[in-house]
Enzyme design. Sequence first.
Site, short mmCIF file in Angstrom:
data_model
loop_
_atom_site.label_atom_id
_atom_site.label_comp_id
_atom_site.label_asym_id
_atom_site.label_seq_id
_atom_site.Cartn_x
_atom_site.Cartn_y
_atom_site.Cartn_z
N CYS A 2 0.83 -1.20 0.00
CA CYS A 2 0.00 0.00 0.00
C CYS A 2 0.86 1.25 0.00
O CYS A 2 2.07 1.20 -0.18
CB CYS A 2 -0.91 0.00 1.24
SG CYS A 2 -0.01 -0.22 2.76
N SER A 363 10.82 -11.77 -7.07
CA SER A 363 11.92 -11.41 -7.96
C SER A 363 13.24 -11.94 -7.40
O SER A 363 13.31 -12.34 -6.24
CB SER A 363 12.00 -9.89 -8.14
OG SER A 363 12.78 -9.31 -7.11
N GLY A 364 14.28 -11.89 -8.21
CA GLY A 364 15.61 -12.34 -7.79
C GLY A 364 16.52 -11.22 -7.35
O GLY A 364 17.73 -11.43 -7.22
#
EC number: 6.3.5.4
Length: 634
Positions: A2, A363-364
Amino acid sequence: MCGIVGIFDTRGQRAIDPALLSRMNETQHHRGPDEGDIYTEPGVGFGHRRLSVIDLASGQQPMFNAAGDVGVVFNGEIYNYRELTAELEGLGFAFRTNSDTEAVLHAWEAWGEACVHRLRGMFAIAVWDRKQQVMFMARDHMGVKPFFYAVLPDGMFIFGSELKSLRAHPGLSREIDPTAVEDYFAYGYVPEPKTIYGGARKLAPGYCLTVRIGQPIPAPKQWWDVPFKLHEKMTEQDAAGELAVRVREAVQSQLKADVPLGAFLSGGVDSSAVVAMMAGLGSEPVNTCSIAFKDKAFDESEYAATVARQYNTNHHVETVDTDDYALLDTLAGLYDEPYADSSAIPTYRVCQLARKRVTVALSGDGGDENLAGYRRYRLTMAEDAVRSRIPPALRRSVFGPLGKYYPKADWAPRVFRAKTTFESLARDLVEGYFHGVSIMSDAMRERLFSDSFRGRLQGYSALEVMRGHAARAPTDDPLSLIQYLDMKTYLPGDILTKVDRASMAHALEVRVPLLDHKLVEWISGLSSSLKLKDGEGKYIFKKSMERHLPHDILYRKKQGFAVPLAAWFRGPLRQRVRDSLLGRDLAETGIFNVAFLRELVEQHESGRRDYSAPIWTVLMFEAFLRKELEGAGA
């Protein structure tokens, strides 16, 4: 996930304007399009925009306890909230929701400032405790989630998830900080805790701030740091095995969601490892998202497809035109302050693609900083091996002149491009590393700025940012030290900023399991020789993934998210560059040496030099200034 905002009267209980608070809140509507609300009482105002991910039916913010005397706004996810909830229930706290927000609320009631040590996740938190007359704010360990704040001249304290929410307050001075300009043209971003404005700050990763009504505002306090405390000696095989187990556990801890969840898959080591771990933890195929480029020189989609086939993922690919420069002005509005990482363009596009399929993506990011994956680590260690054998005075007297007079040969084979190496060898490790990562060298920035602007800097250099972090570093191992410097500068200032703004622009939550603080702590205790070995970065990580990923994925040459800036500036963006760098607006700021800007443009256009990175950096600064002028006009 948020956006949060707040206004706090540090001097008493003046009324908070609900309309102003609402305007601040709505600047971040994109961060939370599902719901939004504000709360005011004398002296305090909270605002919240919600992207519903956990406990969709309840968990609305601002959230207060049953007595109504402790309230919280919170951006992020607490991955261990169920364990925390059980512990807090055992202490007698009654829960009305199944949300992580309520776990944060009661954690403050139970443990006060120490509550942050119980949290595992990514977060920016503000807690108002009416009984104690205290506003407590904290940012997560690695700085995954942003937190901006400012103390206004009238004693009002304002904060928000993005700088644009603070700009909506008329009391914020938008006078530019000269030292932030110097930092930007060295790093390509404004490093924590500064912002481009002298009157606004970022709360640094792993820091908290407690403000009490009627008392002076203290300096933020560090509550966590990367320890770099070496483990007991272990074999390479044991280290690789335990690393794989810990990566899997970190990924598993971040799979909680009540909405569709997936992963980015670039085809590189880090994102491929995350997908491999996800695939082994669920019964359903993983949703994966990749982008392909029309220009094969920039395209990694075949490698991503290889991993997708191996793990039978629901793989989604979209092809992006390599000449995707239409986003330039969009980026200036997205980042709120000058930001010069051109890979923000493909990052924006992959987030746009992912949001069509999922609400949460893993993600990496963080693998390179954690495990020494960048090529510059290998080069810096090679330089430091030479540096350590030669007395400093001799290094300066030999390599200093070589670096000064050796020609800059961008066009030559790499073996003949020794200027930067000579310049680095004349310096110590920290200054040499700073020189190597700077977009514009000390000498270039000296020429870039006007005489009057250099006078305003009063001798300040962006090197001071790294010097300050190095002085506080918990390690003197050379590789660990430069990893630490990146974790304090490049990782939060560039990488995590890029991903947060690009993802939240599309109301997409991105989680980063390789930056789980427990995993980061453990990896930091590994010997440097396991991270960078025989010139191979991420050595032990690659070894740990050999059972899970093909050799070609693990050991191919690293390729980042790149865009063809050099060609753009000699082709379709040639006139835009001339208009921006040589136009009236930049000249009238008094910051720049216009003759040097003209030299940058003309030498790049002619092909004599590749000045694409410095030109992009100036171009994004000019785009920021135009947004500033538009805002002032509005």
